[in-house]
Write a protein that holds these residues in place. Structure first.
Motif, short mmCIF file in Angstrom:
data_model
loop_
_atom_site.label_atom_id
_atom_site.label_comp_id
_atom_site.label_asym_id
_atom_site.label_seq_id
_atom_site.Cartn_x
_atom_site.Cartn_y
_atom_site.Cartn_z
N THR A 1 -102.62 -91.71 -18.03
CA THR A 1 -101.50 -92.58 -17.65
C THR A 1 -100.81 -92.05 -16.39
OG1 THR A 1 -101.18 -93.05 -19.98
CG2 THR A 1 -99.40 -93.71 -18.52
N ARG A 2 -100.60 -90.72 -16.35
CA ARG A 2 -99.95 -90.14 -15.16
C ARG A 2 -100.79 -90.37 -13.90
NH1 ARG A 2 -97.44 -84.24 -16.77
NH2 ARG A 2 -96.22 -84.93 -18.56
N ILE A 3 -102.12 -90.21 -14.08
CA ILE A 3 -103.02 -90.40 -12.93
C ILE A 3 -102.95 -91.86 -12.45
CG2 ILE A 3 -105.45 -90.41 -12.19
CD1 ILE A 3 -105.87 -88.08 -14.25
N LYS A 4 -103.00 -92.77 -13.43
CA LYS A 4 -103.02 -94.20 -13.09
C LYS A 4 -101.69 -94.62 -12.43
CE LYS A 4 -104.31 -98.63 -15.07
NZ LYS A 4 -103.19 -99.47 -14.74
N ASP A 5 -100.59 -94.02 -12.95
CA ASP A 5 -99.27 -94.41 -12.45
C ASP A 5 -98.94 -93.83 -11.07
OD1 ASP A 5 -98.95 -95.83 -14.70
OD2 ASP A 5 -97.57 -94.46 -15.70
N ASP A 6 -99.76 -92.88 -10.64
CA ASP A 6 -99.51 -92.28 -9.32
C ASP A 6 -100.32 -93.04 -8.27
OD1 ASP A 6 -99.33 -90.73 -7.03
OD2 ASP A 6 -99.30 -88.84 -8.16
N PRO A 7 -99.66 -93.83 -7.40
CA PRO A 7 -100.41 -94.67 -6.45
C PRO A 7 -101.16 -93.85 -5.40
CG PRO A 7 -98.03 -94.81 -6.05
CD PRO A 7 -98.20 -93.97 -7.26
N THR A 8 -100.80 -92.57 -5.24
CA THR A 8 -101.50 -91.76 -4.22
C THR A 8 -102.82 -91.23 -4.74
OG1 THR A 8 -100.44 -89.71 -4.93
CG2 THR A 8 -99.27 -91.03 -3.26
N GLU B 1 -108.57 -100.83 -18.19
CA GLU B 1 -107.42 -101.60 -17.72
C GLU B 1 -106.12 -100.83 -17.92
OE1 GLU B 1 -107.35 -104.54 -16.23
OE2 GLU B 1 -105.14 -104.66 -16.21
N ALA B 2 -105.96 -100.26 -19.13
CA ALA B 2 -104.69 -99.62 -19.47
C ALA B 2 -104.57 -98.21 -18.91
CB ALA B 2 -104.53 -99.61 -20.99
N TYR B 3 -105.66 -97.48 -18.89
CA TYR B 3 -105.58 -96.06 -18.51
C TYR B 3 -106.44 -95.67 -17.31
CZ TYR B 3 -103.38 -95.73 -23.09
OH TYR B 3 -102.57 -95.91 -24.16
N GLY B 4 -107.19 -96.61 -16.81
CA GLY B 4 -108.06 -96.28 -15.68
C GLY B 4 -109.23 -95.40 -16.06
N VAL B 5 -109.55 -95.34 -17.35
CA VAL B 5 -110.68 -94.52 -17.81
C VAL B 5 -111.96 -95.34 -17.70
CG1 VAL B 5 -111.69 -93.37 -19.83
CG2 VAL B 5 -109.24 -93.14 -19.37
N LEU B 6 -112.95 -94.80 -16.98
CA LEU B 6 -114.16 -95.58 -16.70
C LEU B 6 -115.22 -95.48 -17.78
CD1 LEU B 6 -114.58 -94.94 -12.87
CD2 LEU B 6 -113.52 -96.90 -14.00
N ALA B 7 -115.19 -94.38 -18.58
CA ALA B 7 -116.21 -94.24 -19.63
C ALA B 7 -115.63 -93.47 -20.80
CB ALA B 7 -117.44 -93.52 -19.09
N LEU B 8 -116.09 -93.81 -21.97
CA LEU B 8 -115.65 -93.14 -23.19
C LEU B 8 -116.88 -92.57 -23.90
CD1 LEU B 8 -113.39 -92.56 -25.32
CD2 LEU B 8 -114.04 -94.74 -26.37
N LEU B 9 -116.82 -91.31 -24.23
CA LEU B 9 -117.96 -90.66 -24.89
C LEU B 9 -117.47 -90.06 -26.20
CD1 LEU B 9 -120.83 -90.47 -23.86
CD2 LEU B 9 -120.34 -88.16 -23.02
N ALA B 10 -118.14 -90.44 -27.29
CA ALA B 10 -117.71 -89.96 -28.62
C ALA B 10 -118.27 -88.58 -28.90
CB ALA B 10 -118.17 -90.94 -29.68
N LYS B 11 -117.46 -87.74 -29.51
CA LYS B 11 -117.92 -86.42 -29.95
C LYS B 11 -118.60 -86.54 -31.30
CE LYS B 11 -114.56 -83.29 -27.82
NZ LYS B 11 -113.44 -82.39 -28.13
N PRO B 12 -119.65 -85.84 -31.63
CA PRO B 12 -120.38 -84.90 -30.78
C PRO B 12 -121.08 -85.66 -29.64
CG PRO B 12 -120.98 -84.63 -33.10
CD PRO B 12 -120.20 -85.88 -32.99
#
Lengths: 136, 489
Positions: free
Chosen positions: A66-73, A95-106
């Protein structure tokens, strides 16, 4: 110039495994043990990509995203690792967090490496086909 | 009768007059006068006689009218009734009247008996009704009933309290929809009424109170049927409305939620070492360990993580076994301090790693306890680990022991950690309960403290309590019956 990656996880062994994989592939690897630590390192020196665990003390992965997404720089792609499922779909997570991929553990370090390389090359990730529940 | 006498006398006079035509005037006059006197006497006597009979019947009726009709119900003539001669021309009519009154009295008595029986039945029914209402009112489950027009006909006090409505008996407005502010329940009840089947319908209802706390109810609705009197056995019973009973399932929901949280927590705890094992096996397979030293390091990690997974599984099984009473308890007299020293040494590395000062304040005097050594050590380790987990670096965790004045053996784990709110302190020994805002501080399954409590209290007959203040730290105190105390008893 080598590509730089920031890995965030409170589990040292996971961090060490990912670090080995990326270092072996010629990445400039830095490690952080929680979201706050990761956020500090991002501000000190911007990596090309961030791989972060979701559940971490102090500041969790979503908080850091969220911090990364909210920082326009900042224009920083991210990959999320998680031992728990998400209520959000990958599209909603992007859309919400700017995360491009999700990988489940293990997770497979090989698959993580493939995703990171793909994102750095194309700007998006194609997840590996999901295993059918009955195949497990 | 008098008329008959007069007529008879007149005939007799006429005959005698004709007979005496041959006598002298004087003699005839004398005869006629005598005969007239006799006739008059006869007539007078007949009239007097009739008058007595009339008086007798008059008296008979008068007495009968004054008597209590119930006294006439006997078949025998009542002693108070005047005797009526058989030759009295009213005798037959009087007897008929007497019998009719007796018959009516008997009917009256039958009616009286029936009425008394009905009164008793009504009183019994009223009593039963009151009792049923009492039972209904005492039921903790809210109960509501509607008629065929969706109007409330019955609510018990639990239902009135839940829906904040008054008793329907004192209300003009009985419409279900306007009184019960719960769409799900209203729909469920009206749907049940419309379908008129014998089977029950159920639905889950959630109420959120002013404090935001949710209460869960499972509503069971059934049509009420009654047999209309006079109808044959084959007649379909008539639906008279719907009754709804609301069962509070909040506890079941809470258990389900905690179980789900537990499964999620356990799966997370298991996935972490498994993730390491899988990752390092893959790294080794892909040749990512550049030298032998790295290969050894990876193998070491795999081994360590496999051990961690094994410990986790064993702990889970142990908890299940101890709780199920499968584990044999081996109690024997031993030194509490020795067990505490051992537990202290077990957790020392974890405290050091986190930068926490672990203070040994174990008593120097011998404290004997009758306990299962392994289980007691598990309690001490759980309490110490808990203290270390929820204390920040540079904080302290102190282990104390003492023998109380009342010969109770006690040990305490005192930390300078995050502490607990009163609400969390009240629930911290519940299985699977984890303080949400602190759950990120350390991994856990929410089973350590419940297990410690189970071992201390249920297995050893002691007591495990917590005194805590948010932000200040916690004191977990375990009290056990000492060997001295057990010897005394």
């Amino acid at each position: 110039m080598s590509k730089s990656i920031l890995l965030c996880d409170d589990e040292p062994h996971i961090l060490r495994a990912a670090e080995s994989k990326f270092r072996r592939s010629g990445f400039d690897v830095r490690c952080a043990y929680d979201g706050e630590d990761g956020w500090t390192q991002i501000q000190e020196r911007l990596p090309d990509i961030v791989v972060t665990d979701c559940q971490m003390p102090r500041l969790d992965g979503l908080g850091m995203a969220t911090r990364i997404k909210d920082d326009p720089t900042l224009d920083l792609p991210g990959v999320m690792l998680s031992a728990k499922g998400f209520e959000l779909s990958p599209a909603e997570l992007e859309e919400a967090y700017g995360v491009l991929a999700l990988l489940a553990k293990p997770f497979s370090p090989r698959e993580l490496h493939r995703l990171v390389e793909q994102i750095l090359e194309t700007g998006h990730a194609t997840p590996a086909p999901a295993q059918h529940v009955l195949d497990i | 009768m008098a008329l008959l006498a007069i007529l008879t006398a007149s005939f007799a006079c006429s005959w005698l007059i004709n007979l005496s035509l041959g006598f002298s005037f004087f003699a005839r006059a004398m005869l006629l006068g005598g005969l007239t006197a006799v006739s008059a006497a006869l007539v007078l006597r007949a009239v007097q006689k009739n008058s007595r009979k009339e008086k007798a019947i008059h008296r008979f009726i008068e007495v009968m009218a004054q008597l209590d009709p119930r006294e006439l119900s006997d078949n025998v003539p009542h002693e108070a009734l005047p005797h009526l001669k058989v030759d009295n021309q009213w005798y037959e009519a009087a007897q008929k009247l007497h019998h009719r009154i007796q018959e009516n009295c008997r009917r009256l008595e039958d009616v009286e008996h029936a009425r008394a029986g009905s009164e008793v039945r009504v009183r019994n029914l009223e009593g039963e009704h009151e009792r049923a209402l009492g039972i209904l009112t005492a039921l903790p489950e809210p109960v509501l009933a509607i008629d065929d027009y969706d109007e409330l006909v019955l609510t018990n006090s639990s239902a009135e309290e839940l829906f904040e409505i008054g008793s329907v008996e004192q209300s003009d407005n009985r419409a279900l929809g306007s009184l019960v502010r719960c769409e799900t329940l209203v729909n469920l009840m009206t749907d049940t009424r419309k379908h008129r089947t014998q089977s029950q319908r159920t639905g889950d209802i959630v109420f959120v109170d002013d404090d935001g706390e949710a209460k869960y109810y499972r509503a069971i609705c059934r049509n009420m049927f009654s047999k209309v009197e006079g109808e044959g056995e084959d007649e379909e019973p008539k639906s008279t409305g719907v009754v709804a009973i609301l069962n509070d399932v909040s506890n079941e929901k809470a258990i389900q939620r905690r179980n789900a949280e537990f499964v999620s927590s356990v799966s997370h705890e298991m996935k972490t070492p498994l993730a390491s094992i899988k990752a390092y096996v893959e790294l080794l397979a892909d040749g990512d360990a550049e030298d032998e030293e790295t290969q050894d390091e990876f193998l070491e990690i795999i081994n360590g993580q496999a051990d961690r997974l094994q410990r986790l599984i064993e702990n889970l099984l142990n908890i299940a076994r101890i709780e199920a009473g499968v584990v044999k308890v081996k109690k024997k007299a031993q030194s509490l301090n020795e067990v505490l020293e051992e537990a202290f040494n077990v957790v020392q590395p974890a405290a050091e790693q986190k930068g926490i000062e672990l203070v040994n304040a174990i008593s120097s005097i011998y404290i004997g306890v009758l306990a299962d050594r392994d289980m007691l050590m598990q309690v001490a380790i759980n309490l110490l680990s808990n203290g270390i987990k929820y204390t920040s670096p540079r904080g302290t965790v102190t282990l104390k022991s003492r023998l109380d004045d009342d010969f109770h053996a006690a040990f305490e784990v005192v930390d300078t950690g995050v502490g607990l709110s009163p609400e969390d302190a009240a629930r911290v020994f519940e299985k699977f309960y984890r303080v949400k805002k602190h759950s990120n501080m350390a991994p856990g399954t929410g089973l350590g403290l419940p297990l410690a409590k189970h071992i201390t209290e249920d297995v050893h007959g002691g007591k495990l309590t917590v005194i805590s203040e948010l932000g200040e730290g916690s004191i977990f105190r375990a009290t056990l019956p000492s060997a001295q105390e057990l010897n005394k008893s």
